[in-house]
Write a protein that holds these residues in place. Structure first.
Motif, PDB file in Angstrom:
ATOM      1  N   LYS A  14      -9.097   7.154  10.884  1.00  0.00           N
ATOM      2  CA  LYS A  14      -9.371   8.496  11.419  1.00  0.00           C
ATOM      3  C   LYS A  14      -8.216   8.978  12.297  1.00  0.00           C
ATOM      4  N   VAL A  15      -7.653   8.067  13.076  1.00  0.00           N
ATOM      5  CA  VAL A  15      -6.552   8.450  13.952  1.00  0.00           C
ATOM      6  C   VAL A  15      -5.259   8.703  13.171  1.00  0.00           C
ATOM      7  N   ILE A  16      -4.910   7.789  12.279  1.00  0.00           N
ATOM      8  CA  ILE A  16      -3.632   7.899  11.551  1.00  0.00           C
ATOM      9  C   ILE A  16      -3.669   8.985  10.491  1.00  0.00           C
ATOM     10  N   ALA A  56       0.829  -1.205   0.000  1.00  0.00           N
ATOM     11  CA  ALA A  56       0.000   0.000   0.000  1.00  0.00           C
ATOM     12  C   ALA A  56       0.866   1.258   0.000  1.00  0.00           C
ATOM     13  N   SER A  57       1.998   1.228   0.673  1.00  0.00           N
ATOM     14  CA  SER A  57       2.897   2.389   0.703  1.00  0.00           C
ATOM     15  C   SER A  57       3.512   2.645  -0.662  1.00  0.00           C
ATOM     16  N   LEU A  58       3.866   1.561  -1.364  1.00  0.00           N
ATOM     17  CA  LEU A  58       4.471   1.717  -2.689  1.00  0.00           C
ATOM     18  C   LEU A  58       3.450   2.233  -3.699  1.00  0.00           C
ATOM     19  N   VAL A  59       2.217   1.740  -3.624  1.00  0.00           N
ATOM     20  CA  VAL A  59       1.205   2.109  -4.615  1.00  0.00           C
ATOM     21  C   VAL A  59       0.564   3.454  -4.271  1.00  0.00           C
ATOM     22  N   TYR A  60       0.323   3.714  -2.989  1.00  0.00           N
ATOM     23  CA  TYR A  60      -0.364   4.943  -2.588  1.00  0.00           C
ATOM     24  C   TYR A  60       0.599   5.838  -1.787  1.00  0.00           C
ATOM     25  N   VAL A 115      -2.178   2.431   7.775  1.00  0.00           N
ATOM     26  CA  VAL A 115      -3.566   2.075   8.108  1.00  0.00           C
ATOM     27  C   VAL A 115      -3.847   0.621   7.749  1.00  0.00           C
ATOM     28  N   ILE A 116      -3.470   0.229   6.540  1.00  0.00           N
ATOM     29  CA  ILE A 116      -3.723  -1.138   6.067  1.00  0.00           C
ATOM     30  C   ILE A 116      -2.954  -2.146   6.917  1.00  0.00           C
ATOM     31  N   GLY A 117      -1.678  -1.876   7.155  1.00  0.00           N
ATOM     32  CA  GLY A 117      -0.850  -2.809   7.915  1.00  0.00           C
ATOM     33  C   GLY A 117      -1.338  -2.993   9.334  1.00  0.00           C
ATOM     34  N   SER A 118      -1.645  -1.893  10.015  1.00  0.00           N
ATOM     35  CA  SER A 118      -2.104  -1.995  11.401  1.00  0.00           C
ATOM     36  C   SER A 118      -3.489  -2.637  11.489  1.00  0.00           C
ATOM     37  N   THR A 119      -4.337  -2.369  10.494  1.00  0.00           N
ATOM     38  CA  THR A 119      -5.664  -2.995  10.497  1.00  0.00           C
ATOM     39  C   THR A 119      -5.562  -4.509  10.318  1.00  0.00           C
ATOM     40  N   VAL A 121       2.640   6.294   2.479  1.00  0.00           N
ATOM     41  CA  VAL A 121       3.004   5.633   3.730  1.00  0.00           C
ATOM     42  C   VAL A 121       1.870   5.672   4.753  1.00  0.00           C
ATOM     43  N   PRO A 122       1.167   6.798   4.956  1.00  0.00           N
ATOM     44  CA  PRO A 122       0.053   6.787   5.914  1.00  0.00           C
ATOM     45  C   PRO A 122      -1.021   5.759   5.575  1.00  0.00           C
TER      46      PRO A 122
END
Length: 447
Positions: free
Chosen positions: A442-444, A376-380, A387-391, A382-383
């Motif tokens: 919302k937090v990140i 997700a960081s490479l395509v979009y 979000v994706i990684g922590s979820t 880092v934030p």
């Protein structure tokens, strides 16, 4: 008669009168297993026609190999005289399984056609609870007294061999018919004729008539017993559960669990001879449950509609996150359901299971989270990746813990784990996973 090779017994459509002798000749040359398989693949109407072409002995052998639900369907399609002979030829435990599948009026008529002795045996078994081993045992057995000699036991076996369910395990009872031991036919044959049974018998592995059939079958299978004596509350012998019946009980339970884990009820009859309506009825309940549960997911999406409008890219990952949560929960539930069935865990182990599944889910979530964060960081950006990684980490830990707990909770409240776990995990993981996802976003992301 060489022409009968070309007839296709499973082909749809009515059999012409000229085809019947050819079909009968072909069936006569087939083994019992081949005939069973052929009729299993036919439509119910065609199966009934072919069944009438079999000899009386062969028809009973084939009929006994069918599932009780399919036996019931076939009984309805056959003539009364065909049914009476078939039903009388079944063992009492097989009759009970069939009676559970037919309408009460037909069941009463079938029982009335039996001899008084066979009717008494069958009626006695019908009085036991539905899932108890009493409904699956055989009341026909050979038994011995501790003071019998080996020679006398052999005479009894020769006299009762044709009517007993098995002769290889012989229960030993006292004068009040209380079970005191078991002796094998091998030991009887190897012993001198004047040897006393009391010197040859061993301590029995037994079950009570009201015990759960699946649990007793598993004990019988794991102990490699040829048969297990079944006693009443006063330890009087009432029947035996043979190893082949034990294996059939376990196969039925496994089929039921597989079907329910896939969101359907087991058909218990051949697919090709089952009407489309019955197949739909076996699936519709679970589809309705899952459809209603999906409304909860829609409600969660509605709550976070404003968040999605500010960061539309979040919507792209919803299928990934809900799917991962559901799959993780289902894996945990399947593992624990099997462990319950095998006796490896009980409802008392819920704390240990929760801790272990939380650790497993966290490990899986960490691996998937790192991968999700990287991609997700490479395509979009880092934030978004964070979000994706922590979820993924949170969802996997939560889903594995809940999935592991559900079968144990179901067992504790006396509900089938396979029935209870699948819809609950799907609903809970979808809704909770989305709450976690949007809350972290919302937090990140500060939106």
């Amino acid at each position: 008669m060489g022409q009968d090779i070309d007839i296709d017994l499973t082909r749809e459509g009515a059999l012409a009168e000229a085809d019947l002798p050819l079909a009968a000749a072909k069936l006569a040359r087939m083994s019992t297993s081949e005939v069973t398989s052929t009729l299993w693949r036919c439509s119910l109407k065609r199966s009934a026609v072919l069944f009438r072409l079999l000899s009386k002995e062969r028809a009973l052998e084939v009929f006994e190999r069918f599932e009780p639900a399919h036996q019931a369907d076939l009984v309805r399609a056959l003539r009364d005289e065909d049914v009476t002979g078939l039903f009388a030829g079944l063992d009492p435990d097989d009759r009970v399984s069939l009676l559970d599948e037919v309408p009460a009026v037909l069941a009463k008529r079938l029982l009335s056609d039996l001899t008084p002795h066979e009717r008494a045996l069958t009626t006695l078994m019908l009085g036991y609870p539905a899932r108890s081993v009493g409904r699956r045992m055989s009341p026909e057995y050979v038994r011995a007294h501790p003071e019998f000699t080996a020679g006398r036991v052999l005479e009894t076996v020769r006299h009762r061999a044709t009517e007993a369910e098995t002769i290889y395990m012989i229960p030993v009872t006292d004068g009040q018919k209380r079970l005191v031991g078991v002796v094998s036919l091998r030991e009887i044959l190897a012993a001198p004729e004047d040897a006393r049974v009391s010197d040859l018998m061993q301590t029995p592995e037994l079950a009570t008539v009201s015990d759960d059939a699946e649990q007793v079958a598993r004990r019988c299978s794991e102990a490699n017993l040829l048969a297990m004596p079944i006693v009443d509350s006063e330890k009087r012998l009432v029947g035996i559960l043979t190893i082949d019946d034990a294996h059939q009980i376990l196969r039925d339970a496994e089929d039921e669990d597989i079907a329910r884990a896939g969101g359907a009820e087991p058909l218990r009859r051949p697919y090709l001879s089952t009407s489309a309506f019955k197949i739909a009825r076996a699936r519709v309940v679970w589809l309705l449950v899952l459809a209603v549960s999906a409304l909860l997911t829609v409600q969660v999406l509605g709550i976070f509609e404003a968040t999605l409008e500010q960061k539309v890219v979040l919507a792209l990952f919803i299928p990934l996150l809900t799917g991962t949560g559901g799959n993780t929960g289902s894996q945990a539930a399947t593992t624990i359901t099997r462990a319950l069935a095998m006796g490896e865990v009980t409802s008392k182990d819920v704390g240990r299971v929760l801790l272990r599944e939380f650790r497993v889910g966290t490990t899986l979530g960490l691996l998937l989270g790192i991968l999700g964060f990287t991609l997700a960081s490479l395509v979009y950006d880092v934030p978004t990746g964070l979000v994706i990684g922590s979820t993924l980490l949170c969802v996997c830990a939560m889903a594995a813990t809940v999935g592991g707990a559900m079968p144990l909770i179901a067992k504790a409240i006396r509900v089938d784990p396979a029935v209870f776990s699948t819809p609950f995990i799907t609903t809970f993981c979808d809704a909770t996973g989305l709450l976690i996802y949007f809350s972290l976003a919302k937090v990140i992301l500060g939106i």
